[in-house]
Design a protein around this motif. Structure first.
Motif, PDB file in Angstrom:
ATOM      1  N   THR A 106       0.969  -1.252  -0.133  1.00 22.66           N
ATOM      2  CA  THR A 106       0.087  -0.080   0.091  1.00 22.66           C
ATOM      3  C   THR A 106       0.915   1.313  -0.101  1.00 22.66           C
ATOM      4  O   THR A 106       2.196   0.956   0.409  1.00 22.66           O
ATOM      5  CB  THR A 106      -0.951  -0.024   1.016  1.00 22.66           C
ATOM      6  OG1 THR A 106      -0.240   0.176   2.647  1.00 22.66           O
ATOM      7  CG2 THR A 106      -1.729  -1.298   1.387  1.00 22.66           C
ATOM      8  N   VAL A 107       0.357   2.472  -0.435  1.00 18.35           N
ATOM      9  CA  VAL A 107       0.991   3.664  -0.401  1.00 18.35           C
ATOM     10  C   VAL A 107       1.590   3.992   1.052  1.00 18.35           C
ATOM     11  O   VAL A 107       2.530   4.401   1.322  1.00 18.35           O
ATOM     12  CB  VAL A 107       0.250   4.571  -1.038  1.00 18.35           C
ATOM     13  CG1 VAL A 107       1.006   5.966  -0.767  1.00 18.35           C
ATOM     14  CG2 VAL A 107      -0.228   4.333  -2.624  1.00 18.35           C
ATOM     15  N   ILE A 110       4.400   2.098   1.914  1.00 18.71           N
ATOM     16  CA  ILE A 110       5.703   2.863   1.629  1.00 18.71           C
ATOM     17  C   ILE A 110       6.241   3.963   2.194  1.00 18.71           C
ATOM     18  O   ILE A 110       7.176   4.221   2.566  1.00 18.71           O
ATOM     19  CB  ILE A 110       5.494   2.934  -0.083  1.00 18.71           C
ATOM     20  CG1 ILE A 110       5.299   1.692  -0.771  1.00 18.71           C
ATOM     21  CG2 ILE A 110       6.662   3.782  -0.472  1.00 18.71           C
ATOM     22  CD1 ILE A 110       4.798   1.976  -2.250  1.00 18.71           C
ATOM     23  N   SER A 116       7.061  -4.270   2.765  1.00 25.68           N
ATOM     24  CA  SER A 116       6.088  -4.578   1.643  1.00 25.68           C
ATOM     25  C   SER A 116       5.967  -6.033   1.788  1.00 25.68           C
ATOM     26  O   SER A 116       6.744  -6.658   1.972  1.00 25.68           O
ATOM     27  CB  SER A 116       6.564  -4.031   0.203  1.00 25.68           C
ATOM     28  OG  SER A 116       6.788  -2.734   0.268  1.00 25.68           O
ATOM     29  N   ASP A 130      -5.400   2.463  -1.185  1.00 25.89           N
ATOM     30  CA  ASP A 130      -4.175   2.529  -1.560  1.00 25.89           C
ATOM     31  C   ASP A 130      -3.382   1.827  -1.961  1.00 25.89           C
ATOM     32  O   ASP A 130      -2.079   1.702  -1.748  1.00 25.89           O
ATOM     33  CB  ASP A 130      -3.373   3.628  -0.644  1.00 25.89           C
ATOM     34  CG  ASP A 130      -3.141   3.122   0.625  1.00 25.89           C
ATOM     35  OD1 ASP A 130      -3.741   1.627   1.130  1.00 25.89           O
ATOM     36  OD2 ASP A 130      -2.400   3.389   1.511  1.00 25.89           O
ATOM     37  N   ALA A 132      -0.640  -0.530  -4.038  1.00 19.74           N
ATOM     38  CA  ALA A 132       0.418  -0.148  -4.566  1.00 19.74           C
ATOM     39  C   ALA A 132       1.212  -1.461  -5.147  1.00 19.74           C
ATOM     40  O   ALA A 132       1.411  -2.301  -4.539  1.00 19.74           O
ATOM     41  CB  ALA A 132       1.288   0.668  -4.089  1.00 19.74           C
ATOM     42  N   THR A 134       4.604  -3.124  -6.952  1.00 16.37           N
ATOM     43  CA  THR A 134       6.080  -2.674  -7.647  1.00 16.37           C
ATOM     44  C   THR A 134       6.196  -3.971  -8.474  1.00 16.37           C
ATOM     45  O   THR A 134       5.894  -5.024  -8.422  1.00 16.37           O
ATOM     46  CB  THR A 134       7.126  -2.619  -6.418  1.00 16.37           C
ATOM     47  OG1 THR A 134       6.971  -3.870  -5.739  1.00 16.37           O
ATOM     48  CG2 THR A 134       6.503  -1.410  -5.296  1.00 16.37           C
TER      49      THR A 134
END
Length: 230
Positions: A106-107, A110, A116, A130, A132, A134
């Motif tokens: 999630t943002v 981060i 993560s 949110d 995210a 990668t």
């Protein structure tokens, strides 16, 4: 001849139900296979057809079709074919993903430096606001083909969008040099559509065949890989 065609697109899983993929239909690879199996059938001993999950494939006794999911799946299956059989030509039309999922987080995680969470195959909750993802680069499949099968004729493909013709040829020629291709089919997206599919088949010696339609491209590639060396 024993020939490999890759067609369609790869799909990179995010979780068990979600994927990152591309718009490749696999129609060009399918068209090439039809020409080989009809007009050049006497020259074809076996055709390995590695195709994306939604791509069409030829039904024929000479064809072994292998369904492909992710880029790593393509790598595994192609390596197996090239190591276990003597392949005369590889026509690598497949649109291979440039990136695969590395982690899902999630943002907020981060921002706060929380470790993560790696993708674990479960369905990610749709309530996360949110999310995210990668990504990391996938291996370059075309670069391994001649290393595993030096005797194979290799046809690579390069698609750019709305660039000067000289740049299209330059970039495609660089792809040929880097990956030891025998031919590269160069396309510009601006020259595809409305019944037109312009293509430039670049030879190792610098010659270029120019075609106006997908059928012409398929016929030319089939001709070039099956013709005898001078």
């Amino acid at each position: 001849m024993k020939i490999v065609i890759t067609a369609g697109g790869t799909s990179e899983p995010i979780d068990d139900v979600r994927k990152i993929t591309n718009r490749s239909t696999g129609r060009l690879g399918f068209a090439i296979s039809k020409v080989l199996l009809k007009e050049n059938r006497d020259k074809v001993e076996k055709l390995y057809y590695l195709h994306g999950e939604t791509a069409s494939f030829p039904e024929d006794p000479l064809v072994e079709h292998i369904r492909i999911g992710s880029t790593m799946d393509l790598k595994e299956q192609l390596e197996k074919v090239l190591r276990n059989d003597s392949i005369d030509a590889v026509i690598h039309t497949m649109a291979v993903s440039d990136y695969m999922v590395d982690k899902v987080t999630t943002v907020e995680a981060i921002k706060t430096g929380v470790e993560s969470s790696k993708i674990n195959g479960n369905k990610i909750s749709s309530s996360i606001d949110d999310l995210a993802i990668t990504l990391r680069r996938t291996p370059k499949i075309i670069g391994m083909i001649k290393k595993l099968s030096p005797q194979s004729k290799l046809v690579g493909f390069k698609l750019l969008s709305n660039v000067p013709h000289e740049e299209l040829i330059r970039v495609a020629s660089a792809l040929m040099e880097k990956n030891d291709c025998d031919f590269v089919l160069a396309n510009d997206l601006s020259e595809i559509g409305g019944g037109m599919h312009k293509g430039y088949l670049i030879h190792r010696n610098g010659d270029i065949d120019t075609m106006q339609t997908k059928d012409e491209i398929a016929e030319m590639i089939a001709r070039r890989i099956t013709e005898q060396e001078d």
